[in-house]
Scaffold this motif. Structure first.
Motif, PDB file in Angstrom:
ATOM      1  N   TYR A  65       0.836  -1.203   0.000  1.00  0.00           N
ATOM      2  CA  TYR A  65       0.000   0.000   0.000  1.00  0.00           C
ATOM      3  C   TYR A  65       0.865   1.245   0.000  1.00  0.00           C
ATOM      4  O   TYR A  65       2.039   1.229   0.399  1.00  0.00           O
ATOM      5  N   SER A  66       0.270   2.352  -0.460  1.00  0.00           N
ATOM      6  CA  SER A  66       1.015   3.609  -0.528  1.00  0.00           C
ATOM      7  C   SER A  66       0.048   4.779  -0.403  1.00  0.00           C
ATOM      8  O   SER A  66      -1.135   4.665  -0.765  1.00  0.00           O
ATOM      9  N   PHE A  67       0.550   5.894   0.092  1.00  0.00           N
ATOM     10  CA  PHE A  67      -0.266   7.098   0.225  1.00  0.00           C
ATOM     11  C   PHE A  67       0.643   8.312   0.209  1.00  0.00           C
ATOM     12  O   PHE A  67       1.847   8.222   0.469  1.00  0.00           O
ATOM     13  N   GLN A  68       0.062   9.452  -0.129  1.00  0.00           N
ATOM     14  CA  GLN A  68       0.784  10.722  -0.052  1.00  0.00           C
ATOM     15  C   GLN A  68       0.593  11.299   1.343  1.00  0.00           C
ATOM     16  O   GLN A  68      -0.532  11.482   1.798  1.00  0.00           O
ATOM     17  N   ARG A  69       1.680  11.543   2.014  1.00  0.00           N
ATOM     18  CA  ARG A  69       1.606  12.097   3.372  1.00  0.00           C
ATOM     19  C   ARG A  69       1.162  13.554   3.353  1.00  0.00           C
ATOM     20  O   ARG A  69       1.440  14.292   2.407  1.00  0.00           O
ATOM     21  N   GLU A  70       0.519  13.957   4.405  1.00  0.00           N
ATOM     22  CA  GLU A  70       0.138  15.360   4.549  1.00  0.00           C
ATOM     23  C   GLU A  70       1.380  16.188   4.859  1.00  0.00           C
ATOM     24  O   GLU A  70       2.181  15.838   5.728  1.00  0.00           O
ATOM     25  N   VAL A  71       1.551  17.273   4.119  1.00  0.00           N
ATOM     26  CA  VAL A  71       2.656  18.206   4.351  1.00  0.00           C
ATOM     27  C   VAL A  71       2.047  19.602   4.445  1.00  0.00           C
ATOM     28  O   VAL A  71       1.789  20.261   3.434  1.00  0.00           O
ATOM     29  N   LYS A  72       1.797  20.057   5.655  1.00  0.00           N
ATOM     30  CA  LYS A  72       1.099  21.329   5.847  1.00  0.00           C
ATOM     31  C   LYS A  72       1.905  22.504   5.322  1.00  0.00           C
ATOM     32  O   LYS A  72       1.330  23.465   4.795  1.00  0.00           O
ATOM     33  N   SER A  73       3.239  22.439   5.429  1.00  0.00           N
ATOM     34  CA  SER A  73       4.067  23.557   4.974  1.00  0.00           C
ATOM     35  C   SER A  73       3.978  23.753   3.462  1.00  0.00           C
ATOM     36  O   SER A  73       4.228  24.843   2.950  1.00  0.00           O
TER      37      SER A  73
ATOM     38  N   PRO B  97      -2.439  17.849   1.114  1.00  0.00           N
ATOM     39  CA  PRO B  97      -3.297  17.051   2.000  1.00  0.00           C
ATOM     40  C   PRO B  97      -2.911  15.577   1.945  1.00  0.00           C
ATOM     41  O   PRO B  97      -2.208  15.125   1.033  1.00  0.00           O
ATOM     42  N   PHE B  98      -3.380  14.804   2.925  1.00  0.00           N
ATOM     43  CA  PHE B  98      -3.232  13.350   2.842  1.00  0.00           C
ATOM     44  C   PHE B  98      -4.020  12.850   1.641  1.00  0.00           C
ATOM     45  O   PHE B  98      -5.118  13.322   1.357  1.00  0.00           O
ATOM     46  N   ARG B  99      -3.426  11.879   0.920  1.00  0.00           N
ATOM     47  CA  ARG B  99      -4.127  11.325  -0.240  1.00  0.00           C
ATOM     48  C   ARG B  99      -3.831   9.832  -0.347  1.00  0.00           C
ATOM     49  O   ARG B  99      -2.665   9.438  -0.463  1.00  0.00           O
ATOM     50  N   PRO B 100      -4.855   8.980  -0.304  1.00  0.00           N
ATOM     51  CA  PRO B 100      -4.633   7.545  -0.486  1.00  0.00           C
ATOM     52  C   PRO B 100      -4.269   7.252  -1.936  1.00  0.00           C
ATOM     53  O   PRO B 100      -4.810   7.881  -2.847  1.00  0.00           O
ATOM     54  N   GLU B 101      -3.370   6.294  -2.159  1.00  0.00           N
ATOM     55  CA  GLU B 101      -2.953   5.979  -3.523  1.00  0.00           C
ATOM     56  C   GLU B 101      -3.400   4.586  -3.952  1.00  0.00           C
ATOM     57  O   GLU B 101      -4.177   4.455  -4.872  1.00  0.00           O
ATOM     58  N   PHE B 102      -2.929   3.547  -3.285  1.00  0.00           N
ATOM     59  CA  PHE B 102      -3.350   2.205  -3.692  1.00  0.00           C
ATOM     60  C   PHE B 102      -3.153   1.192  -2.572  1.00  0.00           C
ATOM     61  O   PHE B 102      -2.336   1.380  -1.673  1.00  0.00           O
ATOM     62  N   ILE B 103      -3.929   0.124  -2.663  1.00  0.00           N
ATOM     63  CA  ILE B 103      -3.744  -1.092  -1.858  1.00  0.00           C
ATOM     64  C   ILE B 103      -3.847  -2.248  -2.850  1.00  0.00           C
ATOM     65  O   ILE B 103      -4.807  -2.313  -3.629  1.00  0.00           O
ATOM     66  N   ARG B 104      -2.881  -3.142  -2.854  1.00  0.00           N
ATOM     67  CA  ARG B 104      -2.922  -4.259  -3.794  1.00  0.00           C
ATOM     68  C   ARG B 104      -2.329  -5.501  -3.151  1.00  0.00           C
ATOM     69  O   ARG B 104      -1.507  -5.418  -2.241  1.00  0.00           O
TER      70      ARG B 104
END
Length: 425
Positions: A144-152, A156-163
């Protein structure tokens, strides 16, 4: 509510899956929407609603089955969730992590085997995380993978995939998180690529062995094209990983600038070089519009306006207002040197066995029936025929789009960018 027919993939988890032939595979799965991605039958795809594994316990969006040169399955990828095909609008980090954990628990219960946390795979395009189960004859990897939230950076947090990846347990004892399915740097050398070239009596010069990918209904043409080139070079990077790196969207596609930036990020890790032959440039675009309007006036056709609205130039609208034949006359007639460079650059790359990533604007000139009628698109040029003055190309929409041809003049007219990748060694 319409009932969706169940399309059971349970046989993919059977003990003899790694020994069956392509004919046996075809016979078993043809009734539930089996799609071969090439005439060689080296990849099979299942896509759409109703797909499931383990008697409906694992819902699947897409399944890709790879076959060895001997004609037996050797790798299976089951997409449980991906941003391009799944509803991710309301999936925050807490829900995404809960979704991963629920699948980890469920798979462990089904297999009756404890999982091992693999951690991040730093050899992959996105350093995906995962869990591994080994239950001979199959090794399983929930990745699985996701884009982490980076406030600076206002990200935003963003889900990418689960396989779920499946492969036969290697004799060496490694797992799918090791050598069986992990991404790795290219082992293909640049000098070896020309061996893929075929020269036919009719004048066709074409690169064979470029893997097919079906991007489906989502706007992933650029990242699907990149996946095909990576796989051609022996690097198992897929479109969902590339979509994360390139910030692609299902409906909006991928901007050329972000695509180029994404490929550059992966150069060192995957040992490829990324090069631009032609890219979108404001001045060049405006010069093209000016040349078009001169030719349109001469031909008594309507001129187009490239004036920005609210500080934005709407490129698709400008192209959509153009007459394709007028544009072809203006581009070739007023830029013969550019047309010649275009042809020489592409034929030179094909002669080396290097496929060309080709950005185009669809809808300008007639084409055989294609899923996308207009707008920006990316495809691969994989050959040419100087006897007929054609380029040979392929779209990432499945086997029926594997090899098509177009007059070079038409190809030049619709071009918005040309890029290529090559192995470093």
């Amino acid at each position: 509510m319409t009932n969706v027919p169940i399309r059971a993939l349970d046989a993919l988890a059977s003990e003899n899956i790694w020994q069956i032939t392509t004919d046996q595979f075809q016979q078993h799965f043809e009734k539930i929407g089996l799609q071969w991605l090439s005439e060689k039958r080296d990849q099979a795809r299942f896509f759409g609603p109703g797909l499931s594994l383990w008697q409906g316990q694992l819902k699947v969006t897409e399944a890709i089955v790879n076959f060895s040169s001997e004609g037996q399955p050797n790798r299976i990828s089951l997409s449980i969730f991906n941003r391009g095909d799944s509803d991710s609008e309301f999936v925050n980090r807490e829900k995404f992590e809960a979704l991963v954990e629920s699948h980890r628990t469920k798979i462990g219960q089904i297999l009756a085997v404890s999982s091992t946390e693999r951690g991040k795979d730093k050899t992959s395009a996105v350093a995906a995380e995962g869990y591994v189960w080994v239950k001979p004859p199959t090794a399983y990897l929930l990745e699985y993978s996701f884009q982490r939230e980076v406030k600076s950076r206002d990200l935003p947090f963003r889900p990418e995939f689960i396989r779920l990846l499946m492969a036969p347990v290697p004799k060496t004892g490694t797992t799918p998180g090791g050598g069986a399915v992990a991404a790795k740097a290219s082992s293909v050398t640049k000098d070896s690529l020309a061996t893929n070239l075929k020269r036919e009596e009719n004048g066709d010069v074409v690169i064979a062995n470029v893997p097919m990918v079906d991007q489906g209904p989502k706007g992933y043409c650029a990242v699907a094209t990149a996946e095909r080139v990576f796989k051609y070079y022996g690097i198992p990077v897929d479109q969902h990983e590339m979509a994360q790196v390139a910030d692609s969207s299902s409906d909006g596609g991928t901007s050329p600038a972000k695509m180029y930036e994404a490929l550059n990020k992966l150069e060192g890790r995957l040992r490829v070089r990324v090069r631009v032959i032609e890219n979108w440039d404001y001045k060049t675009f405006m010069d093209m519009v000016g040349d078009y309007n001169k030719e349109a006036k001469r031909a008594d056709k309507r001129e187009v306006s490239a004036a920005p609205r609210g500080g934005t130039i709407y490129i698709d609208e400008i192209y959509g207002a153009m007459d394709g034949e007028v544009l072809k006359t203006s581009r070739i007639g007023r830029d013969r040197s550019g047309f010649g460079k275009f042809q020489r650059s592409i034929t030179g790359l094909v002669d080396q066995g290097i496929p060309v990533m080709w950005g185009v604007m669809l809808g300008l000139l007639p084409e055989p029936e294609i899923p996308q009628a207009s707008g920006g698109h990316m495809r691969l040029i994989i050959g040419y025929n100087l006897k007929t003055n054609e380029f040979l190309y392929t779209d990432s929409w499945g086997a029926e789009h594997a090899l098509k041809r177009m007059p070079i003049a038409n190809a030049y007219t619709m071009t918005t960018g040309i890029y290529y990748m090559e192995p470093m060694k």
